[in-house]
Design an enzyme around this catalytic site. Structure first.
Site, PDB file in Angstrom:
ATOM      1  N   GLY A  48       2.120   3.712  -1.019  1.00  0.00           N
ATOM      2  CA  GLY A  48       1.629   3.191   0.245  1.00  0.00           C
ATOM      3  C   GLY A  48       2.619   3.565   1.329  1.00  0.00           C
ATOM      4  O   GLY A  48       3.769   3.915   1.040  1.00  0.00           O
ATOM      5  N   GLN A  53       6.595   3.061   9.629  1.00  0.00           N
ATOM      6  CA  GLN A  53       7.584   3.817   8.864  1.00  0.00           C
ATOM      7  C   GLN A  53       7.738   5.260   9.337  1.00  0.00           C
ATOM      8  O   GLN A  53       8.700   5.930   8.972  1.00  0.00           O
ATOM      9  CB  GLN A  53       7.247   3.804   7.376  1.00  0.00           C
ATOM     10  CG  GLN A  53       7.400   2.437   6.751  1.00  0.00           C
ATOM     11  CD  GLN A  53       7.071   2.491   5.285  1.00  0.00           C
ATOM     12  OE1 GLN A  53       5.927   2.270   4.894  1.00  0.00           O
ATOM     13  NE2 GLN A  53       8.066   2.797   4.475  1.00  0.00           N
ATOM     14  N   CYS A 101      11.039   0.962  -1.303  1.00  0.00           N
ATOM     15  CA  CYS A 101      10.457   1.286  -0.001  1.00  0.00           C
ATOM     16  C   CYS A 101      10.979   2.644   0.444  1.00  0.00           C
ATOM     17  O   CYS A 101      12.178   2.918   0.330  1.00  0.00           O
ATOM     18  CB  CYS A 101      10.837   0.201   1.012  1.00  0.00           C
ATOM     19  SG  CYS A 101      10.141   0.465   2.649  1.00  0.00           S
ATOM     20  N   LEU A 102      10.078   3.452   0.963  1.00  0.00           N
ATOM     21  CA  LEU A 102      10.476   4.770   1.456  1.00  0.00           C
ATOM     22  C   LEU A 102      11.443   4.665   2.627  1.00  0.00           C
ATOM     23  O   LEU A 102      12.191   5.601   2.886  1.00  0.00           O
ATOM     24  CB  LEU A 102       9.231   5.572   1.855  1.00  0.00           C
ATOM     25  CG  LEU A 102       8.245   5.846   0.711  1.00  0.00           C
ATOM     26  CD1 LEU A 102       6.976   6.500   1.249  1.00  0.00           C
ATOM     27  CD2 LEU A 102       8.883   6.695  -0.378  1.00  0.00           C
ATOM     28  N   HIS A 143       3.158  -5.577   0.765  1.00  0.00           N
ATOM     29  CA  HIS A 143       4.359  -4.850   1.175  1.00  0.00           C
ATOM     30  C   HIS A 143       4.101  -4.089   2.485  1.00  0.00           C
ATOM     31  O   HIS A 143       4.887  -4.177   3.426  1.00  0.00           O
ATOM     32  CB  HIS A 143       4.770  -3.879   0.057  1.00  0.00           C
ATOM     33  CG  HIS A 143       5.941  -3.026   0.370  1.00  0.00           C
ATOM     34  ND1 HIS A 143       7.178  -3.218  -0.200  1.00  0.00           N
ATOM     35  CD2 HIS A 143       6.073  -1.957   1.191  1.00  0.00           C
ATOM     36  CE1 HIS A 143       8.019  -2.310   0.270  1.00  0.00           C
ATOM     37  NE2 HIS A 143       7.371  -1.520   1.108  1.00  0.00           N
ATOM     38  N   GLU A 144       3.002  -3.357   2.529  1.00  0.00           N
ATOM     39  CA  GLU A 144       2.685  -2.569   3.728  1.00  0.00           C
ATOM     40  C   GLU A 144       2.313  -3.484   4.897  1.00  0.00           C
ATOM     41  O   GLU A 144       2.692  -3.222   6.047  1.00  0.00           O
ATOM     42  CB  GLU A 144       1.557  -1.572   3.445  1.00  0.00           C
ATOM     43  CG  GLU A 144       1.847  -0.581   2.321  1.00  0.00           C
ATOM     44  CD  GLU A 144       3.151   0.178   2.451  1.00  0.00           C
ATOM     45  OE1 GLU A 144       3.700   0.315   3.574  1.00  0.00           O
ATOM     46  OE2 GLU A 144       3.659   0.640   1.419  1.00  0.00           O
ATOM     47  N   HIS A 147       5.240  -4.606   6.840  1.00  0.00           N
ATOM     48  CA  HIS A 147       5.755  -3.600   7.796  1.00  0.00           C
ATOM     49  C   HIS A 147       5.116  -3.764   9.176  1.00  0.00           C
ATOM     50  O   HIS A 147       5.758  -3.500  10.189  1.00  0.00           O
ATOM     51  CB  HIS A 147       5.501  -2.174   7.297  1.00  0.00           C
ATOM     52  CG  HIS A 147       6.524  -1.689   6.323  1.00  0.00           C
ATOM     53  ND1 HIS A 147       7.858  -1.596   6.616  1.00  0.00           N
ATOM     54  CD2 HIS A 147       6.385  -1.249   5.046  1.00  0.00           C
ATOM     55  CE1 HIS A 147       8.508  -1.118   5.574  1.00  0.00           C
ATOM     56  NE2 HIS A 147       7.640  -0.905   4.603  1.00  0.00           N
TER      57      HIS A 147
END
Length: 177
Positions: A48, A53, A101-102, A143-144, A147
Site C-alpha cells: 500500500g 508519502q 513503512c516505505l 496503516h494508509e 497517513h
C-alpha cells in the site's frame, strides 16, 4: 504513462499534515497520481502507499496486497485506489502484527489494529464503494488511512520494545512463518 515517484521519509513535514479532500476524482492529475502510486508501490515492494508519502497531501491511497520480499505471506489482490476513504465501523477485536513503512525504511513495529473494519471510499471512476475488510488487508487500510491524518505507524507502538530492524524481522519473524 505511469512513473515511479520518490518516497519521502519520516521527518518530512508533509507526513505529519492532515491531507486535503480530493474534490475532483476525474482530474487528470489525480488519475495520473493513482497510476504513479500503483507503480511506486509495486517497485518498492509495498502493499500500500498513500499520496502524502510521495509529497502529495491529498486523501488518496492505494491498497495493493500481494506476496513480495517485504511481505511474503500477503494475500493477492488487485491494486485498488481509495479516494476520500472513511472507516464507518470497526470490530472490538484488536490484534497486533508487524508493520513496516516505505517512509520509515529499515524499521518494523508491532502495531495494534482493528481486526475488521467497514469502509467507504470513492473509486477512481467516481463511484462510492462500501466494503468490509479483515485481517491483513484491514491492517493495510488502517496503516494508509493514518497517513492521511499525519500519523505514522511508529506513533501507534505501545512500547519502544515493539520495534525491530527490517533485517531482524526477515531473519526471525518471516523465517518462522
Amino acid at each position: 504513462m505511469s512513473e515511479s515517484l520518490s518516497i519521502i521519509q519520516l521527518g518530512d513535514r508533509i507526513l505529519r499534515q492532515k491531507a486535503a479532500w480530493v474534490e475532483n476524482v476525474h482530474d487528470a492529475r489525480i488519475q495520473k497520481l493513482i497510476d504513479d502510486l500503483i507503480t511506486t508501490a509495486a517497485q518498492a515492494n509495498g502493499v500500500g502507499i498513500a499520496a502524502p508519502q510521495v509529497a502529495e497531501s491529498v486523501r488518496l491511497f492505494i491498497v495493493a496486497s500481494r506476496p513480495n520480499a517485504r511481505y511474503p505471506n500477503a494475500p493477492e489482490m488487485q491494486p485498488t485506489a481509495m479516494i476520500n476513504p472513511k472507516i464507518v465501523a470497526h470490530s472490538t477485536e484488536v490484534s497486533k502484527d508487524w508493520e513496516g513503512c516505505l517512509s520509515v525504511p529499515g524499521i518494523r513495529g508491532l502495531v495494534p489494529r482493528y481486526q475488521a473494519i467497514a469502509i467507504e471510499y470513492i473509486d477512481r471512476n467516481g463511484k462510492l464503494q462500501k466494503q468490509e475488510l479483515t485481517n491483513f488487508v484491514a491492517r493495510i487500510f488502517q496503516h494508509e488511512y493514518d497517513h492521511l491524518d499525519g500519523v505514522v505507524f511508529v506513533d501507534r507502538l505501545e512500547s519502544h520494545l515493539n520495534r525491530i530492524t527490517e533485517e531482524e524481522y526477515q531473519k526471525t519473524v518471516v523465517k518462522n512463518t
